[in-house]
Design an enzyme around this catalytic site. Structure first.
Site, PDB file in Angstrom:
ATOM      1  N   ARG A 212       6.340   4.444   1.277  1.00  0.00           N
ATOM      2  CA  ARG A 212       7.315   5.594   0.865  1.00  0.00           C
ATOM      3  C   ARG A 212       8.098   4.925  -0.145  1.00  0.00           C
ATOM      4  O   ARG A 212       8.891   5.590  -0.915  1.00  0.00           O
ATOM      5  CB  ARG A 212       8.311   5.648   1.978  1.00  0.00           C
ATOM      6  CG  ARG A 212       9.736   4.769   2.247  1.00  0.00           C
ATOM      7  CD  ARG A 212      10.445   5.175   3.409  1.00  0.00           C
ATOM      8  NE  ARG A 212      11.617   4.481   3.079  1.00  0.00           N
ATOM      9  CZ  ARG A 212      12.171   3.807   4.192  1.00  0.00           C
ATOM     10  NH1 ARG A 212      11.568   3.705   5.455  1.00  0.00           N
ATOM     11  NH2 ARG A 212      13.378   3.127   4.024  1.00  0.00           N
ATOM     12  N   ASN A 213       7.963   3.687  -0.893  1.00  0.00           N
ATOM     13  CA  ASN A 213       8.365   3.240  -1.906  1.00  0.00           C
ATOM     14  C   ASN A 213       7.159   2.846  -3.007  1.00  0.00           C
ATOM     15  O   ASN A 213       6.061   2.883  -2.572  1.00  0.00           O
ATOM     16  CB  ASN A 213       9.071   1.747  -1.716  1.00  0.00           C
ATOM     17  CG  ASN A 213      10.172   2.103  -1.243  1.00  0.00           C
ATOM     18  OD1 ASN A 213      11.073   2.825  -1.727  1.00  0.00           O
ATOM     19  ND2 ASN A 213      10.700   1.274   0.063  1.00  0.00           N
TER      20      ASN A 213
END
Length: 423
Positions: A212-213
């Site tokens: 998610r990064n």
């Protein structure tokens, strides 16, 4: 014949997405139905039910399933499932709904699905708090004062507490995959599409890297460890909604493209995206990540430090430990068959002159560059210098361009895991 792991639930891929004439007929019918506005989270859940990513689910959970999932991590029929998948509605809508009625589920003007209402049940404040304690409460220091800090600092808890007064359960017919196929061509894939791609390569043992990064050097290292012990790795990033301050999916996809192009052997890696919003449920979310990865044909989920963590609500390796405590139904089809590929805390070590982990590096903290997505976002958002070996220069250039384009900054809070203070 596919060598990949079978979909979860023992029923093959359960896909609720209509096609062809059935889709056109349902769209016409939906235009005349009562419309219910749904949340961003419910939209992502619907798409996953549509494409088979949430097999064996055919709709939003009734009260018996919701209660069983919270308490036991199984559906009421005994199938493993780690987090509730529910749809909330306001009291006014709930009172107008009757079992057996069909309604249209709408998100910002687009009819996403139709639902046959099976049950409408109240979610009191006590019910919501009970769900939060069972699903979101961890073993980190912030959980010692959970109700003092979670309602304001935990995005997953805030989401549940802000839900409307009732849940509606029922089977769905999904009419749309939203914007994802057009917005992320070649990256957004259904389970059937990803399985076909892996079958073409003859893969059997496959690992997924959950993202998610943007990918930094630790993520790259984790993926390359998986490539060494598996047939291939899927860099599988979330392209749904995140919390304020997180980096948009299109920027992350561009970063991954750059890394894969320059630093991976392409025969052993696939970049893909899936349409969910983050629930920020820490260890329980790690289990959800493994559950739907099984539907995508993946039998190993890379689980490192603070997987899906939020603040200091969870222990550093709580997401690894929870896999040892999950129920094991008697029927194989009902068990979770995607297992964790556990990897220790990773970092760049100046004395080792390379990436290492707590298991391979004997040197001290002063020799290590502690890597984390939160730390990277904080440095970039504040215009700070990024230390050597934190990320690839080609990726950092993309991220600096993104941050320089922002007119409003969101404060990034550092937690213990991101700072390395507990190493």
């Amino acid at each position: 014949m596919s060598k990949l792991v079978a979909p979860h639930g023992g029923k093959g891929l359960v896909c609720c997405l209509l096609e062809g004439k059935a889709l056109e007929d349902e769209k016409k019918k939906a235009a005349g139905l009562k419309q219910i506005e749904i949340s961003s989270r419910a939209k992502g859940d619907l798409i996953m039910m549509g494409i088979g990513g949430f097999s064996p689910l055919k709709g939003f959970m009734n009260k018996a399933d919701w209660k069983s999932v919270c308490e036991k991590m199984t559906l009421s029929d005994g199938t493993f499932w780690p987090v509730p998948v529910t749809m909330d509605v306001a009291a006014a809508d709930a009172k107008s709904l009757k079992p057996g009625e069909e309604v249209a589920l709408v998100r910002k003007g687009e009819i996403m699905a139709t639902m046959k209402v099976e049950e409408v049940y109240e979610m009191t404040e006590a019910d919501k708090k009970w769900e939060c304690e069972l699903v979101f409460k961890g073993a980190g220091p912030d959980s010692e004062k959970f109700w003092e800090v979670a309602p304001s600092d935990h995005p997953g808890v805030k989401m549940v507490l802000a839900q409307k007064e009732f849940n509606v359960a029922g089977t769905v017919k999904v009419l749309s995959q939203g914007e994802y196929p057009e917005k992320f061509p070649g990256v957004y894939m259904t389970p059937a599409q990803l399985r076909a791609k892996m079958d073409e390569r003859g893969w059997q043992k496959v690992a997924a890297l959950q993202l998610r990064n943007p990918m930094h050097r630790s993520h790259e290292y984790l993926a390359k460890i998986a490539v060494e012990v598996c047939d291939g790795v899927v860099i599988h990033s979330l392209v749904g909604s995140l919390k304020p301050g997180d980096i948009p999916a299109e920027v992350r996809v561009k970063c991954i493209d750059t890394l894969v192009d320059k630093y991976f052997v392409k025969d052993f890696v696939i970049q893909a995206g899936y349409p969910l919003d983050m629930r920020y449920a820490g260890p329980r979310e790690a289990l959800l990540h493994a559950t739907f990865r099984q539907n995508y044909g993946i039998n190993n989920l890379i689980v490192g430090r603070d997987h899906a963590g939020v603040g200091d609500f969870y222990g550093m390796f709580e997401a690894q430990e929870i896999f040892r405590r999950i129920p094991q139904p008697a029927e194989e089809g009902k068990r979770l068959l995607c297992h964790p590929l556990n990897i220790d805390w990773t970092f760049y070590c100046k004395k080792c002159d390379g990436m290492a982990s707590m298991r391979t590096c004997p040197h001290g903290k002063e020799d290590r560059v502690i890597l984390s997505g939160t730390k990277l976002r904080k440095m970039l958002s504040e215009g700070a210098e990024v230390p050597d070996h934190f990320g690839r220069e080609e990726v950092l250039a993309i991220l600096r361009e993104y941050y320089s384009s922002l007119t409003e900054k969101v404060e990034i809070k550092m937690q213990r895991a991101a700072s390395g203070s507990t190493m």
